[in-house]
Design a protein around this motif. Structure first.
Motif, mmCIF file in Angstrom:
data_model
loop_
_atom_site.group_PDB
_atom_site.id
_atom_site.type_symbol
_atom_site.label_atom_id
_atom_site.label_comp_id
_atom_site.label_asym_id
_atom_site.label_seq_id
_atom_site.Cartn_x
_atom_site.Cartn_y
_atom_site.Cartn_z
ATOM 1 N N ARG A 12 36.472 34.457 46.456
ATOM 2 C CA ARG A 12 37.084 35.792 46.513
ATOM 3 C C ARG A 12 37.887 36.079 45.255
ATOM 4 N N ALA A 16 37.029 38.968 42.604
ATOM 5 C CA ALA A 16 38.034 40.031 42.443
ATOM 6 C C ALA A 16 38.552 40.104 41.011
ATOM 7 N N ILE A 51 37.417 43.033 48.276
ATOM 8 C CA ILE A 51 36.957 41.669 47.996
ATOM 9 C C ILE A 51 37.967 40.648 48.513
ATOM 10 N N LEU A 68 29.197 40.778 50.578
ATOM 11 C CA LEU A 68 30.517 40.707 51.203
ATOM 12 C C LEU A 68 30.604 41.729 52.324
#
Length: 92
Positions: A12, A16, A51, A68
């Motif tokens: 993640r 991100a 995210i 996702l």
């Protein structure tokens, strides 16, 4: 086998911090997620929040993409594995 640029448990944070998009891509994301009143910077920030809010269990790597599924924002993002560009963004 190529070396991963991230550890799976940090996927993640990696996505991100490294995703990118073109201006046209941001327009498409804004349209699909009903963010038309946001600036490009706000759209990018919103995508980053999606995210980071996605549980690791809801991030799937299949072929050349990451998928996702974020319940908190009712959003699904598809991110290209090599370019880290958001390919699709939609509500569910």
């Amino acid at each position: 086998m190529p070396e991963l640029k991230y550890h799976p448990e940090n996927i993640r944070e990696y996505l991100a911090g490294n995703f990118s998009n073109t201006d046209l891509g941001l327009i498409r994301i804004a349209k699909n997620l009903s963010l038309l009143d946001m600036t490009n910077a706000e759209i990018i920030s919103h995508c980053r929040k999606i995210i980071l809010a996605t549980p690791t269990d809801n991030i799937e790597q299949r072929g050349k993409n990451f998928y996702l599924r974020c319940q908190e924002y009712s959003a699904i993002l598809t991110i290209n594995k090599s370019s880290l560009g958001i390919i699709t963004a939609k509500r569910f």
